[in-house]
Design a protein around this motif. Structure first.
Motif, short mmCIF file in Angstrom:
data_model
loop_
_atom_site.label_atom_id
_atom_site.label_comp_id
_atom_site.label_asym_id
_atom_site.label_seq_id
_atom_site.Cartn_x
_atom_site.Cartn_y
_atom_site.Cartn_z
N VAL A 182 0.74 -1.15 0.06
CA VAL A 182 0.10 -0.10 0.09
C VAL A 182 0.89 1.18 0.03
N SER A 183 2.03 1.38 0.85
CA SER A 183 2.85 2.15 0.77
C SER A 183 3.52 2.59 -0.53
N ASP A 184 3.93 1.33 -1.13
CA ASP A 184 4.47 1.56 -2.19
C ASP A 184 3.36 2.24 -3.85
N ALA A 185 2.45 1.63 -3.50
CA ALA A 185 1.28 2.06 -4.25
C ALA A 185 1.25 3.67 -4.19
N GLU A 186 1.17 4.11 -2.80
CA GLU A 186 1.04 5.60 -2.72
C GLU A 186 2.31 6.47 -3.34
N GLN A 187 3.17 5.90 -2.96
CA GLN A 187 4.51 6.46 -3.59
C GLN A 187 4.42 6.52 -4.98
N TRP A 188 3.90 5.31 -5.74
CA TRP A 188 4.06 5.31 -7.20
C TRP A 188 2.92 6.33 -7.68
N LEU A 189 1.80 6.42 -7.12
CA LEU A 189 1.00 7.43 -7.72
C LEU A 189 1.57 8.78 -7.37
N GLY A 235 8.18 -1.64 -10.68
CA GLY A 235 8.90 -2.88 -10.31
C GLY A 235 8.87 -3.14 -8.93
N GLN A 236 9.19 -2.13 -8.11
CA GLN A 236 9.26 -2.33 -6.44
C GLN A 236 8.04 -2.76 -5.93
N PHE A 237 6.86 -2.16 -6.49
CA PHE A 237 5.57 -2.61 -6.16
C PHE A 237 5.05 -4.13 -6.45
N GLN A 238 5.46 -4.41 -7.40
CA GLN A 238 5.24 -5.90 -8.22
C GLN A 238 6.09 -6.84 -7.13
N GLU A 239 7.33 -6.52 -6.84
CA GLU A 239 8.09 -7.51 -5.88
C GLU A 239 7.49 -7.40 -4.75
N THR A 240 6.95 -6.40 -4.16
CA THR A 240 6.26 -6.48 -2.88
C THR A 240 4.91 -7.37 -2.80
N LEU A 241 4.39 -7.32 -3.86
CA LEU A 241 3.13 -8.07 -4.44
C LEU A 241 3.51 -9.52 -4.40
N ARG A 242 4.60 -9.73 -5.22
CA ARG A 242 4.92 -11.11 -5.10
C ARG A 242 5.25 -11.53 -3.77
N ASN A 243 6.03 -10.95 -2.88
CA ASN A 243 6.34 -11.47 -1.61
C ASN A 243 5.06 -11.69 -0.71
#
Length: 119
Positions: A36-43, A59-67
């Motif tokens: 969620v934090s990465d999504a906010e930063q991405w936006l 890319g960072q957001f996708q890695e976090t989702l994979r984890n």
């Protein structure tokens, strides 16, 4: 009943399974918060920065989702293993004490029958 053992080789005592599932749950929540934090930063970076920063954040957001997905699968395996152990324990108890199980089933059926006829 199927007498298979849980797939998790570390699955031992119920206390071990509880600690494994609570650790997996905490790890999953941590990864979801991070996502969620990465999504906010991405936006926010999508508005401010250019496409290069967007791709990096994506890319960072996708890695976090994979984890998070991996941890969710581990938690699911842990819960399934605990459920199998509980079912095996209940099956063993019913086989060892059939009349107690019949009595408990009759008592529950009687109580439910009384509750249903009241309404």
């Amino acid at each position: 009943m199927d007498q298979t053992t849980p797939q998790n080789p570390n699955a031992g005592s119920p206390q071990q399974l509880r600690s494994d599932s609570s650790a997996d749950r905490e790890r999953l929540l941590s990864h979801l918060r991070e996502a969620v934090s990465d999504a906010e930063q991405w936006l926010s970076s999508a508005v401010k920065d250019g496409p290069a920063e967007i791709e990096h954040a994506k890319g960072q957001f996708q890695e976090t989702l994979r984890n998070a997905k991996t941890d969710l699968l581990k938690l699911e395996d842990s819960v399934l293993a605990r459920g199998k152990l509980a079912a095996q324990a209940a099956d063993g108890y019913v086989h060892d004490n059939p009349w107690i199980a019949v009595g408990c089933g009759a008592a529950v059926g009687l109580a439910l029958g009384m509750l249903i006829t009241r309404r």
